[in-house]
Design an enzyme around this catalytic site. Structure first.
Site, short mmCIF file in Angstrom:
data_model
loop_
_atom_site.label_atom_id
_atom_site.label_comp_id
_atom_site.label_asym_id
_atom_site.label_seq_id
_atom_site.Cartn_x
_atom_site.Cartn_y
_atom_site.Cartn_z
N LYS A 252 -28.01 54.23 -126.61
CA LYS A 252 -29.39 54.40 -126.80
C LYS A 252 -29.85 55.30 -127.72
O LYS A 252 -29.49 56.35 -127.82
CB LYS A 252 -29.83 54.93 -125.40
CG LYS A 252 -31.37 55.29 -125.31
CD LYS A 252 -31.58 55.89 -123.75
CE LYS A 252 -33.09 56.35 -123.68
NZ LYS A 252 -33.45 56.85 -122.58
N LYS A 264 -44.76 61.97 -120.67
CA LYS A 264 -43.99 62.99 -120.02
C LYS A 264 -44.93 64.13 -119.77
O LYS A 264 -45.47 64.33 -120.61
CB LYS A 264 -42.83 63.42 -120.74
CG LYS A 264 -41.69 62.32 -120.43
CD LYS A 264 -40.44 62.69 -121.26
CE LYS A 264 -39.39 61.82 -121.23
NZ LYS A 264 -38.71 61.51 -119.74
N ARG A 338 -33.66 51.59 -120.91
CA ARG A 338 -32.99 50.33 -120.08
C ARG A 338 -33.74 49.10 -121.11
O ARG A 338 -33.11 48.02 -121.02
CB ARG A 338 -33.30 50.33 -118.90
CG ARG A 338 -34.75 50.40 -118.55
CD ARG A 338 -34.70 50.68 -116.86
NE ARG A 338 -34.74 52.20 -116.76
CZ ARG A 338 -34.76 52.87 -115.30
NH1 ARG A 338 -34.82 52.24 -114.34
NH2 ARG A 338 -34.59 54.01 -115.37
N1 BES Z 1 -34.78 60.04 -121.76
C1 BES Z 1 -35.16 59.88 -120.45
C2 BES Z 1 -34.08 60.44 -119.33
C3 BES Z 1 -33.73 61.72 -119.61
C4 BES Z 1 -34.04 63.07 -118.72
C5 BES Z 1 -32.64 62.34 -120.34
C6 BES Z 1 -33.70 64.03 -118.87
C7 BES Z 1 -32.22 63.73 -120.65
C8 BES Z 1 -32.77 64.42 -119.53
C9 BES Z 1 -35.49 58.76 -119.66
O1 BES Z 1 -36.02 57.59 -120.72
C10 BES Z 1 -36.42 58.63 -118.83
O2 BES Z 1 -37.58 59.11 -119.04
N2 BES Z 1 -36.04 58.47 -117.57
C11 BES Z 1 -36.96 58.26 -116.41
C12 BES Z 1 -36.55 57.19 -115.39
C13 BES Z 1 -37.96 57.05 -114.32
C14 BES Z 1 -39.31 56.76 -115.19
C15 BES Z 1 -37.37 55.88 -113.51
C16 BES Z 1 -36.48 59.48 -115.67
O3 BES Z 1 -35.37 59.79 -115.45
O4 BES Z 1 -37.23 60.30 -115.08
ZN ZN Z 2 -35.52 58.21 -122.66
ZN ZN Z 3 -38.13 57.81 -120.87
#
Ligand code: BES
Ligand code: ZN
Ligand code: ZN
Length: 487
Positions: A252, A264, A338
């Site tokens: 990724k 975010k 994903r």
């Molecule tokens: N890149 C983030 C995941 C992440 C979070 C990596 C903290 C490193 C530290 C990923 O793309 C993301 O935002 N995932 C979401 C998924 C949710 C929306 C189902 C998450 O983990 O909140």
């Molecule tokens: Zn991400």
């Molecule tokens: Zn994300």
């Protein structure tokens, strides 16, 4: 900084400083000369305890035992002290209780990974004075069963060289992950990959927007839409003659993750330059594999883009058709990794690989599940999962398995598309993300696939063990170790 193994007794090697590890339970080993001083200065040789004796040119460091993971961390700690002393050369004996290979690997990795610092954006760069580390072949005690065996210096030198290769590639990954996101854009990432491919004689193909459209990678493209930079699918390959197995690695590569329209919040966005940590690790791994000349065909596929906001951003409620024709309901644009990986995974299966491994900073939920230092390993073949965990033990990284189950799989059901990009439950998010990826793996490849969520250890705003503030290069050491078991 050069590390050399020297086939001489420690006392016959000249240097500015000697490093001595002290096992706290056992203050009597043969490298220790200052037992009385220890008493006077209240040095107990506890884990992480340091005693520097400038007149004697000795630095002592406590270590709980001589298992490789403790040696690695102690080496990192002591080298950080030494770097502050403006010393040019240090020497150390060999420390191992069981296997000499493990001991020297731990020392080398501890020194090189522990000495790392990222200074690209500092106007005053701190110079490293330390030029040479000498490791004497003299061992602090001969392990049981090894009494009559001569140490195989040639073999140890080989292990030393290999550990240098691994550490340098981990440090290379740290460098690119630490770069500012407006500098390490997708185009800059592919420029770096091309330069490294050329240096290491790897084949490389880079696909841009036009090619991705032609391939039908609409999930990947949707994530890219609001970015001012074009997407880049980078495909590197290493094809030695007589390769024993064919492995594809998928990473990724989000050069920044704002979350998209499901934006975010400030604190959650900070550090999201690390969201290309999976692609970075995959690149570092194929470089290490080619430098170690492993007998394996390895492909590295890096899905590189940015998850931005803008007029053209993809939206929650959008329906995307992935490269294999599956439709995805977007319910959260922050679950973007994903989507990129889904298309990349479909793409790599045409290589007919023996194993498929993906690495991704995929979910915050993986930190909730395992804590922030451990990567989450998922896959349908228990034995394959376990082989990765075993490799992580040997490499000094933390990984553990998160188990799939059919009830969690049901939470990805969509009423209007083939699958939803998020789970309908707030629990088990690391696993449901893994299950989502698995839906893009063909049935015949199910037991060949492993997903590793490195979101926890990839980046920390603090020093931990042999890892610095910032990027750790998580994944490289374990995957290289695992690949070696196949070659
Ligand atoms: N890149 C983030 C995941 C992440 C979070 C990596 C903290 C490193 C530290 C990923 O793309 C993301 O935002 N995932 C979401 C998924 C949710 C929306 C189902 C998450 O983990 O909140
Ligand atoms: Zn991400
Ligand atoms: Zn994300």
């Amino acid at each position: 900084m050069k590390i050399k193994l020297i086939d001489k007794k420690l006392k016959d090697i000249k240097s500015d400083l000697e490093i001595v590890f002290v096992v706290n339970k056992n203050l009597k080993h043969k490298f220790v000369q200052d037992l009385k001083l220890f008493g006077d200065l209240n040095f107990k040789g506890k884990d992480e305890e340091v005693l520097f004796l400038p007149e004697k040119k000795i630095i002592y460091i406590g270590v709980e035992n001589l298992e490789h993971e403790n040696l690695r961390v102690a080496s990192a700690l002591v080298i950080r002290h030494v770097l502050k002393l403006k010393i040019k050369q240090v020497k150390i004996g060999l420390y191992f209780e069981k296997k000499s290979e493990e001991g020297i690997k731990a020392l080398v990795e501890g020194f090189l990974l522990g000495a790392y610092s990222f200074q690209k954006y500092k106007s005053k760069v701190e110079k490293q004075n330390l030029k040479e580390i000498f490791i004497s072949s003299e061992n602090y005690k001969v392990p049981r069963g090894y009494e009559n065996k001569k140490i195989d210096i040639k073999n140890l030198k080989k292990v030393l060289d290999e550990s240098v290769v691994i550490s340098e590639n981990v440090n290379f990954v740290r460098d690119i992950v630490n770069e500012a996101p407006s500098d390490l854009t997708p185009l800059e990432f592919s420029r770096i990959a091309k330069a490294e491919a050329k240096k290491n004689n790897l084949q490389i193909k880079v696909y841009g927007e036009k090619e991705l459209k032609k391939l039908g990678m609409n999930a990947f493209l949707a994530v890219n839409r609001a970015s001012t930079y074009p997407p880049q699918l980078i495909h590197l390959s290493y094809k030695p003659k007589n390769a024993k197995k064919k492995i594809v690695l998928v990473g990724k590569g989000l050069t920044y993750d704002t979350g998209g329209l499901s934006l975010k919040l400030g604190e959650g966005m900070l550090t999201m330059k690390m969201d290309m940590g999976g692609a970075g690790a995959v690149l570092g791994t194929i470089l290490a594999v080619s430098q170690l000349k492993l007998n394996l065909e390895v492909h590295a596929i890096l899905g590189v883009t940015e998850n931005a906001i803008g007029q053209d951003a993809y939206k929650p409620d959008d329906i995307l058709k992935a490269m294999n024709g599956k439709t995805i309901e977007v319910r959260n644009t922050d679950a973007e990794g994903r989507l990129v990986l889904a298309d990349c995974l479909v793409y790599v299966q045409k290589e007919k690989p023996d194993y498929i491994l993906d690495l991704a900073t995929l979910t915050g939920a993986s930190l909730v599940a395992l804590g922030e230092y451990t990567s989450a390993v998922m896959g349908y073949d228990q034995k394959l999962n376990e082989s990765i965990i075993k490799a992580s033990f040997k490499s000094g990284e933390f990984m553990d398995v998160l188990p799939f189950n059919k009830y969690l799989a049901k939470l990805l059901k969509s009423e209007i598309a083939d699958i939803s990009n998020i789970s309908s439950s707030k629990y088990g998010g690391a696993i449901t993300a893994g299950i989502f990826l698995g839906e893009f793996i063909e049935d015949k490849n199910r037991n060949k696939w492993i997903h590793i969520d490195i979101a926890g250890p990839a980046y920390k705003e603090k020093v931990w063990g042999e890892n610095p503030h910032g990027a750790s290069g998580a994944g490289v050491r374990t995957i290289v170790e695992w690949l070696r078991t196949l070659s």
